[in-house]
Design a protein around this motif. Structure first.
Motif, short mmCIF file in Angstrom:
data_model
loop_
_atom_site.label_atom_id
_atom_site.label_comp_id
_atom_site.label_asym_id
_atom_site.label_seq_id
_atom_site.Cartn_x
_atom_site.Cartn_y
_atom_site.Cartn_z
N UNK A 8 0.80 -1.06 -0.22
CA UNK A 8 0.31 0.01 -0.04
C UNK A 8 0.39 0.95 0.08
N UNK A 9 1.98 1.34 1.24
CA UNK A 9 2.21 2.30 1.14
C UNK A 9 3.58 2.55 -0.79
N UNK A 10 4.23 1.74 -1.19
CA UNK A 10 5.19 1.78 -2.36
C UNK A 10 4.79 1.42 -3.35
N UNK A 11 3.83 0.14 -3.25
CA UNK A 11 3.14 0.22 -4.93
C UNK A 11 1.99 1.04 -5.56
N UNK A 12 1.38 0.87 -4.12
CA UNK A 12 -0.48 1.09 -4.26
C UNK A 12 -0.23 2.16 -3.87
N UNK A 13 0.57 3.09 -2.79
CA UNK A 13 0.48 4.69 -2.78
C UNK A 13 1.93 5.11 -3.68
N UNK A 14 3.42 4.78 -3.10
CA UNK A 14 4.36 5.72 -3.82
C UNK A 14 4.40 6.11 -5.70
N UNK A 15 4.18 4.24 -6.11
CA UNK A 15 4.12 4.36 -7.36
C UNK A 15 3.23 4.70 -8.41
N UNK A 16 2.01 4.63 -7.29
CA UNK A 16 0.91 5.09 -7.97
C UNK A 16 0.91 6.42 -8.01
N UNK A 17 1.14 7.71 -7.73
CA UNK A 17 1.12 9.23 -7.16
C UNK A 17 2.96 9.25 -8.46
N UNK B 229 -3.60 11.53 -14.26
CA UNK B 229 -3.12 12.02 -13.32
C UNK B 229 -4.13 12.51 -12.33
N UNK B 230 -5.37 12.15 -12.85
CA UNK B 230 -6.07 12.23 -11.73
C UNK B 230 -6.59 11.06 -11.12
N UNK B 231 -6.73 9.78 -11.57
CA UNK B 231 -6.93 8.92 -11.00
C UNK B 231 -5.69 7.81 -10.48
N UNK B 232 -4.24 8.28 -11.03
CA UNK B 232 -3.12 7.45 -10.40
C UNK B 232 -3.21 8.37 -9.44
N UNK B 233 -2.56 9.55 -9.22
CA UNK B 233 -2.79 10.34 -7.86
C UNK B 233 -3.72 9.80 -6.96
N UNK B 234 -5.02 9.92 -7.31
CA UNK B 234 -5.95 9.75 -6.22
C UNK B 234 -5.85 8.92 -5.90
N UNK B 235 -6.06 7.49 -6.26
CA UNK B 235 -6.00 5.87 -6.16
C UNK B 235 -3.96 5.73 -5.42
N UNK B 236 -3.37 6.69 -5.96
CA UNK B 236 -2.06 6.33 -4.58
C UNK B 236 -2.32 7.31 -3.31
N UNK B 237 -3.18 8.08 -3.42
CA UNK B 237 -3.48 8.65 -1.79
C UNK B 237 -4.62 7.67 -1.58
N UNK B 238 -5.14 7.56 -1.79
CA UNK B 238 -6.29 6.14 -1.40
C UNK B 238 -5.13 5.50 -0.28
N UNK B 239 -4.05 4.57 -1.35
CA UNK B 239 -3.37 3.81 -0.23
C UNK B 239 -2.17 3.98 0.75
N UNK B 240 -1.97 5.24 0.46
CA UNK B 240 -1.58 5.61 1.07
C UNK B 240 -1.92 6.47 2.76
N UNK B 241 -3.09 7.14 2.25
CA UNK B 241 -4.73 6.96 3.76
C UNK B 241 -5.10 5.61 4.21
#
Length: 171
Positions: free
Chosen positions: A24-33, A48-60
């Motif tokens: 969640x931190x590294x692949x789902x989060x950071x990599x998607x951002x 941009x919207x999808x990747x950064x948003x779902x990256x932040x979803x995973x970090x959250x």
């Protein structure tokens, strides 16, 4: 991959663990951002919207699981989790409408993600473990479709032809 691994948990195969949180931190989060930032450079607002948003979803999501263990926040209540998932489901529904001008593969990814969030909300709102397990299996399908779509885009670009079909793009 992160979606599949979390949903293997939701299906009841194992508990939330360090592997899921690390993904969640590294692949789902950071990599998607990072992917979202790259999409911005390509003038792809949807990406941009999808990747950064779902990256932040995973970090959250990871923070919601980790902060209470560190004593930095109270555990997220079930009602708050339902609200969190419902908001993400609504956001995903709106993005799904954007996929109607994109490939059938992306339509399937986002459509199945809307269903996943709906099932998660339903399962958590009612406390019904069967619904949560069904959500897990549906989430595995959603994650697998996202992997297929991503790999198809990569291979089709590398080979300069359709290696794995994505379905027609609607203009």
């Amino acid at each position: 991959m992160t979606t599949i691994l979390l949903n293997v948990h939701n299906a009841g195969f194992f508990e939330i663990n360090a592997m899921i949180l690390a993904m969640g931190i590294f692949y789902g989060g950071t990599a998607q951002v990072i992917a979202g930032i790259i999409e911005a450079k390509k003038n792809n607002t949807f990406g941009l919207t999808a990747f950064t948003s779902y990256g932040m979803f995973w970090l959250t999501f990871v923070a919601m699981n980790f902060l209470p263990k560190l004593g930095l926040a109270e555990k997220t209540s079930n009602d708050a989790l339902v609200a969190f998932l419902a908001m993400w489901g609504l956001f995903t529904l709106f993005l799904f409408f954007g996929t109607l001008r994109l490939s059938k593969a992306l339509q399937f990814v986002f459509g199945s993600l809307v269903i996943l969030f709906g099932l998660l909300v339903w399962g958590d709102a009612t406390g019904n473990e069967t619904i949560k397990h069904i959500a897990g299996y549906e989430g595995i399908i959603c994650g697998a479709s996202a992997i297929y779509t991503g790999i198809a885009q990569v291979l089709n670009e590398v080979y300069g032809r359709v290696v794995l079909p994505l379905g027609p793009v609607v203009k």
